[in-house]
Scaffold this active site. Sequence first.
Site, short mmCIF file in Angstrom:
data_model
loop_
_atom_site.label_atom_id
_atom_site.label_comp_id
_atom_site.label_asym_id
_atom_site.label_seq_id
_atom_site.Cartn_x
_atom_site.Cartn_y
_atom_site.Cartn_z
CB SER A 222 -5.89 -37.46 77.00
OG SER A 222 -4.75 -36.64 77.03
NE ARG A 291 -0.34 -32.08 67.46
CZ ARG A 291 -1.44 -32.27 68.15
NH1 ARG A 291 -1.61 -31.67 69.32
NH2 ARG A 291 -2.38 -33.07 67.71
CG ASP A 437 0.25 -42.78 78.33
OD1 ASP A 437 1.08 -41.86 78.15
OD2 ASP A 437 -0.97 -42.56 78.45
CG HIS A 474 -1.40 -39.99 75.96
ND1 HIS A 474 -1.95 -40.25 77.19
CD2 HIS A 474 -2.01 -38.86 75.52
CE1 HIS A 474 -2.85 -39.31 77.49
NE2 HIS A 474 -2.90 -38.47 76.49
CG ASP A 475 -1.80 -40.60 69.92
OD1 ASP A 475 -2.28 -39.74 70.68
OD2 ASP A 475 -1.23 -40.32 68.86
#
Lengths: 494, 494
Positions: A222, A291, A437, A474-475
């Site tokens: 990232s 968030r 992603d 993405h995680d």
Amino acid sequence: MHQSLLSTTRSLWPQSARRSARTSSVFPFLAATPVHTRYNTNAASNPQLSFPCLDAIESRTRQLELRFASEGPEPSYTTGAHETFTSKSPILLDNGGVLPEFTIAYESWGRLNVDRSNAILLHTGLSASSHAHSTPKNPQVGWWEKFIGPGCALDTDKFFVICTNVLGGCYGSTGPPSIDPADGEVYATRFPIITIEDMVRAQFRLLDALGIEKLYASVGASMGGMQSLAAGVLYPERVGRVVSISGCARSHPYSIAMRYTQRQVLMADPNWNRGFYYGKVPPHLGMKLARQIATVTYRSGPEWEKRFGRGRADPSQPPALCPDFLIETYLDHAGEKFCLEYDANSLLYVSKAMDLFDLGQKAQSRTATKRAENQPKLTSDVPKTDDPKCSLMLPAQPYQEQPRSGEAVSATPPQDLVEGLSALRDHPTLVLGVTSDILFPAWQQREIADSLRLAGNRKVTHVELGEDVSLFGHDSFLLDLQNIGGSVGRFLGE
Amino acid sequence: MHQSLLSTTRSLWPQSARRSARTSSVFPFLAATPVHTRYNTNAASNPQLSFPCLDAIESRTRQLELRFASEGPEPSYTTGAHETFTSKSPILLDNGGVLPEFTIAYESWGRLNVDRSNAILLHTGLSASSHAHSTPKNPQVGWWEKFIGPGCALDTDKFFVICTNVLGGCYGSTGPPSIDPADGEVYATRFPIITIEDMVRAQFRLLDALGIEKLYASVGASMGGMQSLAAGVLYPERVGRVVSISGCARSHPYSIAMRYTQRQVLMADPNWNRGFYYGKVPPHLGMKLARQIATVTYRSGPEWEKRFGRGRADPSQPPALCPDFLIETYLDHAGEKFCLEYDANSLLYVSKAMDLFDLGQKAQSRTATKRAENQPKLTSDVPKTDDPKCSLMLPAQPYQEQPRSGEAVSATPPQDLVEGLSALRDHPTLVLGVTSDILFPAWQQREIADSLRLAGNRKVTHVELGEDVSLFGHDSFLLDLQNIGGSVGRFLGE
């Protein structure tokens, strides 16, 4: 994500401040007076909707106010259970800012060998601390716990692994919550704009202090994947090999847009107070909202389709504007977990640094010119304020639809990027991407790999995990030990 | 998008209220006191960042306050230049709400033929009015101006085209800004939760009044694509053919997530005041932020890459936390255009209706049961308040990570949806999707087409516009006259 960070700081905030949902009728932020005191709902056609999620926010605000009144200054976000390096010589930043001194928090695992040739610098994502793995000082599980250790992807039998909290962060390194030594006040939004490259320069000051002339490898995912490339480009002779996971060589507009909306939402929280909330109630609502938006970008639609579908938290209840579908309670929970665990100004500055990232040759040249111009700031007493250039003004004309360029999006990377990455033409490089992603889409990792190959690099390994392998978007870099960890381990052991 | 809506109402708000960026040091919302009055920045290491985007928001708030003080009640969002139909008999809503009466605003083009068999009902997206095309009463360009007219996709030489403002909207139809006849007060958040099907039922009351027994076609895009399908499912015998563009048969978690974040951001604006802002300054900041998030979902990353790339509004200025990159100024502008043009509560209710959309058989059965239970509300004097079921409470336990189902995402649609759409098994249906759409991804349109085919429908036309054809994502339906308009025109003329 970042379970470990949360648990390290959780005890600083009373549990009740997070969970309680009592209605406040005295606190002025948000509409606290129940509406039915104003309207006779018995006469209405339908009942007034209730908003327990807003009640909860008001309640937390009130509890935080009470806490500040009774217990004094705000908590630190860090456990303090890390090493620190402080540079007493100033650092010139890419956009002209200067830090007269700065501290970098770091942790390490494994042992530095005698010729100091086995060091791996591990770079973090946006909001992570240096606590990538548990330590004797801090037994909490780290954010890459399973990726680091004897025989692991980052094999501590072989390597000395160092992880830092980035410059601008709030986990022990100098950032907006730090004190400006020039006047003894907190920096807040008097902190200068920073770049990914500034973070890397600060890290290399630490390496200097540790006597590490050359890294075995620079590794990150990232934002860490950006830093990892930047380290190689800035210090090609000091980096042996490069691992860049779910990163990019230049931020693209969709990612900028998603981070922009997060920043705007945060800055709109009255408690943000243009950055000067220290010693007061922090912008916990803005942080929560930011968030939640961020969390949308960390996973993938197909994963949520599989995991949540259209499930509701409580199907026996009528629909509501507060969290209702499982996906909503998931986002709400992600926001709740984070909103008091990270500094709002750090989020703004580090997020902005990601947007500014561009390893193209033109951007590098412009930065080099700026740095040369600003070099005197390090030594002479150049006035720092009242420089009109330091305050961005909105354009006099609002945005106008631009005529389209008509340029097709090319399958080959721009020559500017090929040139910008040419410093890495001889470095063995592993580039990892994940098809699902949406924040750092897979074409961005292909762009890195293609640029490096076009620059003449014959040691590029490019791995893309398809949707059959990972739907975690993405995680994935936090979750996929087998494929991400496996690829990294093999590459480093070659 | 929605240029026409904006221009119709623009004159209601002073231009100066939108553009002015004067700093306010007296208005209390957001930090109005310039920070340099608190800190001697001359002693600081770096200058304080400036925030012209926040100055502008504060300035608008102050100007709106002055305006309300001097000019009285809030403006209407609509021009009023449309027809209205008012039903004096109550309508029972899917989730148990009741409207004692309601009004639907509509406009029409072309002429109804003698046997009333040439009517096309055109459904809108979330925030559009009935003004799909200019009229003698209202010469402003409509939101589908080029798609409607003699020889156009919706050919007014052949068809009588009707477009309504949806129930829950703010452009002349009954919605949260309307007065509850039961007590003469504005509904605000005492307005009941509505569904897409409720909107359609209200539209069919209008058709009843117009003496239109059967539609030639039900046509719509985005939310209108949901309504278009729902019309056919609810009234199969009253709909001849169906066109559903960039819609879906059930909302999926990613779309819900994106709309959820918009609603939460809006609800966090103190001016929203739990829905009771009428006669006061509306939550223009929350609306602006919500629209910026929405705008991210309306186009595509590749389009922005091509159009904006990493361009900055003014490359001579240093980076800033206010809009800086072109993509940021674009989003800012989209938010500015919208923030006073649409009712905040309408946005919440209509957005929620989209989330609730599910044409699966199980959801339809549950709704049918609820409707039967609630039927007495239409006639007897059932108490409407103090029903604990009317107030969603947060679950006692916060969200817990769920064990994964392990179910693979299937390439074939669920049987539940096949059954739910079986009412349309004989209807010629055109389903249009766009590969670059991230809000209603192309698999959702494939799901509709596949479900219909599995239900036995042999007259399904499915068109997917690839990235080579349109990079405009979800907004393609507003922009691509050739491919979207062409397909619709051919299908209707068959």
